[in-house]
Write a protein that holds these residues in place. Sequence first.
Motif, mmCIF file in Angstrom:
data_model
loop_
_atom_site.group_PDB
_atom_site.id
_atom_site.type_symbol
_atom_site.label_atom_id
_atom_site.label_comp_id
_atom_site.label_asym_id
_atom_site.label_seq_id
_atom_site.Cartn_x
_atom_site.Cartn_y
_atom_site.Cartn_z
ATOM 1 N N SER A 250 7.680 3.163 52.343
ATOM 2 C CA SER A 250 7.907 4.449 51.682
ATOM 3 C C SER A 250 6.686 5.022 50.964
ATOM 4 O O SER A 250 6.715 6.174 50.538
ATOM 5 N N VAL A 251 5.619 4.218 50.809
ATOM 6 C CA VAL A 251 4.417 4.681 50.104
ATOM 7 C C VAL A 251 3.200 4.454 50.992
ATOM 8 O O VAL A 251 3.044 3.386 51.582
ATOM 9 N N SER A 252 2.343 5.470 51.084
ATOM 10 C CA SER A 252 1.091 5.360 51.827
ATOM 11 C C SER A 252 -0.065 5.326 50.832
ATOM 12 O O SER A 252 -0.336 6.307 50.148
ATOM 13 N N GLU A 253 -0.737 4.172 50.745
ATOM 14 C CA GLU A 253 -1.867 4.030 49.838
ATOM 15 C C GLU A 253 -3.177 4.386 50.532
ATOM 16 O O GLU A 253 -3.456 3.904 51.630
ATOM 17 N N PHE A 254 -3.955 5.227 49.902
ATOM 18 C CA PHE A 254 -5.309 5.542 50.333
ATOM 19 C C PHE A 254 -5.409 5.938 51.813
ATOM 20 O O PHE A 254 -6.162 5.307 52.575
ATOM 21 N N PRO A 255 -4.649 6.948 52.257
ATOM 22 C CA PRO A 255 -4.834 7.382 53.648
ATOM 23 C C PRO A 255 -6.288 7.791 53.880
ATOM 24 O O PRO A 255 -6.943 8.344 52.994
ATOM 25 N N ILE A 256 -6.756 7.520 55.084
ATOM 26 C CA ILE A 256 -8.170 7.703 55.391
ATOM 27 C C ILE A 256 -8.535 9.162 55.617
ATOM 28 O O ILE A 256 -9.625 9.612 55.280
ATOM 29 N N THR A 257 -7.598 9.928 56.186
ATOM 30 C CA THR A 257 -7.870 11.334 56.499
ATOM 31 C C THR A 257 -6.840 12.238 55.838
ATOM 32 O O THR A 257 -5.720 11.815 55.527
ATOM 33 N N VAL A 273 -3.464 7.953 45.831
ATOM 34 C CA VAL A 273 -4.925 8.044 45.929
ATOM 35 C C VAL A 273 -5.539 7.411 44.684
ATOM 36 O O VAL A 273 -4.850 7.119 43.708
ATOM 37 N N GLY A 274 -6.863 7.211 44.725
ATOM 38 C CA GLY A 274 -7.534 6.523 43.642
ATOM 39 C C GLY A 274 -8.187 7.431 42.625
ATOM 40 O O GLY A 274 -8.809 8.441 42.987
ATOM 41 N N GLY A 275 -8.070 7.069 41.352
ATOM 42 C CA GLY A 275 -8.729 7.812 40.290
ATOM 43 C C GLY A 275 -10.240 7.854 40.438
ATOM 44 O O GLY A 275 -10.861 8.905 40.194
ATOM 45 N N PRO A 276 -10.891 6.746 40.831
ATOM 46 C CA PRO A 276 -12.348 6.804 41.007
ATOM 47 C C PRO A 276 -12.772 7.859 42.023
ATOM 48 O O PRO A 276 -13.810 8.508 41.852
ATOM 49 N N ASN A 277 -11.982 8.041 43.074
ATOM 50 C CA ASN A 277 -12.271 9.051 44.092
ATOM 51 C C ASN A 277 -12.218 10.454 43.476
ATOM 52 O O ASN A 277 -13.080 11.306 43.745
ATOM 53 N N ILE A 278 -11.237 10.703 42.615
ATOM 54 C CA ILE A 278 -11.101 12.009 41.956
ATOM 55 C C ILE A 278 -12.310 12.287 41.070
ATOM 56 O O ILE A 278 -12.907 13.371 41.114
ATOM 57 N N ILE A 279 -12.678 11.309 40.265
ATOM 58 C CA ILE A 279 -13.764 11.502 39.306
ATOM 59 C C ILE A 279 -15.115 11.678 39.998
ATOM 60 O O ILE A 279 -15.900 12.567 39.654
ATOM 61 N N ARG A 280 -15.365 10.864 41.006
ATOM 62 C CA ARG A 280 -16.646 10.916 41.706
ATOM 63 C C ARG A 280 -16.705 12.044 42.730
ATOM 64 O O ARG A 280 -17.774 12.422 43.204
ATOM 65 N N GLY A 281 -15.537 12.574 43.091
ATOM 66 C CA GLY A 281 -15.483 13.664 44.059
ATOM 67 C C GLY A 281 -15.625 13.213 45.488
ATOM 68 O O GLY A 281 -15.786 14.032 46.397
ATOM 69 N N ASN A 287 -14.397 8.233 53.115
ATOM 70 C CA ASN A 287 -13.151 8.691 53.731
ATOM 71 C C ASN A 287 -12.655 9.947 53.002
ATOM 72 O O ASN A 287 -13.445 10.652 52.385
ATOM 73 N N MET A 288 -11.375 10.219 53.046
ATOM 74 C CA MET A 288 -10.815 11.449 52.498
ATOM 75 C C MET A 288 -11.120 11.625 51.005
ATOM 76 O O MET A 288 -11.073 10.665 50.237
ATOM 77 N N ARG A 289 -11.426 12.859 50.605
ATOM 78 C CA ARG A 289 -11.556 13.191 49.191
ATOM 79 C C ARG A 289 -10.166 13.334 48.588
ATOM 80 O O ARG A 289 -9.346 14.105 49.068
ATOM 81 N N ALA A 290 -9.888 12.581 47.548
ATOM 82 C CA ALA A 290 -8.551 12.587 46.948
ATOM 83 C C ALA A 290 -8.150 13.974 46.464
ATOM 84 O O ALA A 290 -6.999 14.391 46.621
ATOM 85 N N SER A 298 -0.499 16.935 49.164
ATOM 86 C CA SER A 298 -0.333 15.787 50.054
ATOM 87 C C SER A 298 -0.681 14.471 49.368
ATOM 88 O O SER A 298 -0.889 13.461 50.030
ATOM 89 N N ALA A 299 -0.750 14.488 48.046
ATOM 90 C CA ALA A 299 -0.919 13.268 47.258
ATOM 91 C C ALA A 299 -0.050 13.410 46.013
ATOM 92 O O ALA A 299 0.033 14.491 45.420
ATOM 93 N N HIS A 300 0.608 12.326 45.641
ATOM 94 C CA HIS A 300 1.605 12.389 44.573
ATOM 95 C C HIS A 300 1.360 11.397 43.453
ATOM 96 O O HIS A 300 1.895 11.538 42.360
ATOM 97 N N ILE A 301 0.561 10.374 43.747
ATOM 98 C CA ILE A 301 0.325 9.287 42.797
ATOM 99 C C ILE A 301 -1.173 9.034 42.702
ATOM 100 O O ILE A 301 -1.882 9.048 43.707
#
Length: 388
Positions: A250-257, A273-281, A287-290, A298-301
Amino acid sequence: MENKIISNGLIIGEKEVFRGFIRIESGLIKEIGEGQPKIKDREIVIDAMGNYVMPGIIDIHSDAIEREIEPRPNTLFPFDMAFYEMEKKLVSCGITTIYHSLSYGQGVGVRDCNNVLNMLYEIDENRKKRTMLNHKIHLRYEILYLDGLEKVKELLDQNIVNYISFMNHIPGQGQFTKDKGYIDYAKKLWGFNDKDIQDLLEYVENLNKNMDKEKIKKLVKYAKEKGLNCASHDDDTVAKIDENLEWGISVSEFPITLEAAQYATEKGMLVCVGGPNIIRGKSHSNNMRAIDAIKSKSAHIVCSDYYPPSLLFSIFKMEEEGISLNESVNMVTLNPAKAVSIDKDYGSIKEGKKADILIVEKYNGYPIVRKTIVNGNIVYEGNYIENY
């Protein structure tokens, strides 16, 4: 357990932000109101001083405990020390519920199978005693490691695991679409030399040839029968998401695209998605930008992945990107609570829920935790002095 009232706060609810108060009794949120409260006898008053008051952060994917135990390759510290030091860091970051993500699948160093099992049992023992926050166990099972399948079932039978994700880190797909990415990762994380890398590549390739997806599918079903929600990891194709849905994930962690994130969302999965990805851009694996997934709904967590301080800061980073403050907060509180089915008691400021609450100051634009309250108790307080 003393009754408390938080007054003069800018309260971030599920759908609104308002100035008001929160009354806490017996570790639960008893009353929420606007304006100034009427103080009861023997009630401890916590003046939020106009700062934000929000739910405690729920981090459903964090392997930070690994870095606490093994800050450098092959340099391991005692578990008790790591656990207690990790707690202090987590509550200072505003995390009140942590899902320690332990990777089970023939790793090295801190991820050696025996070390992983020892960590798992140690966390389970420690969380039954005196703790600063709520400790949960997120078992990350490497599906290539079929030799560990029966042990995973045993852990499920013992009710030690609270959440489980299914990973496949074989080079050529998922996070490592090219061998070079996997090689660089192994060298950086484990300190491998070229021969070690070659031996590892041959080993995982052999595991991949012998992978039995039917057994994994049955394990997902077994976990769900035990009441656990299940996640996939590094989804990179529509076909993989369809397979995960068929299995009951039911949960997809860190989809690549972004395409994978959008498709998972269309199919009713929650995307993490990951917080580090958001902060670093950007993704550390290119892979995908959060933030792109968040803006496209398309991201909820948001989880911390490997860096707990990223979560609080990511809230306000998302707000800068045009996401409402309520929605940004929900992505680190209510939505993760829903993903692991604890939202009845956690994840938002609502009467009857556990009093896991933060008071957060924005100082020069940077969010700083001033108080962390878990189950009605102040477990962290950060005060500052003025330097002249």
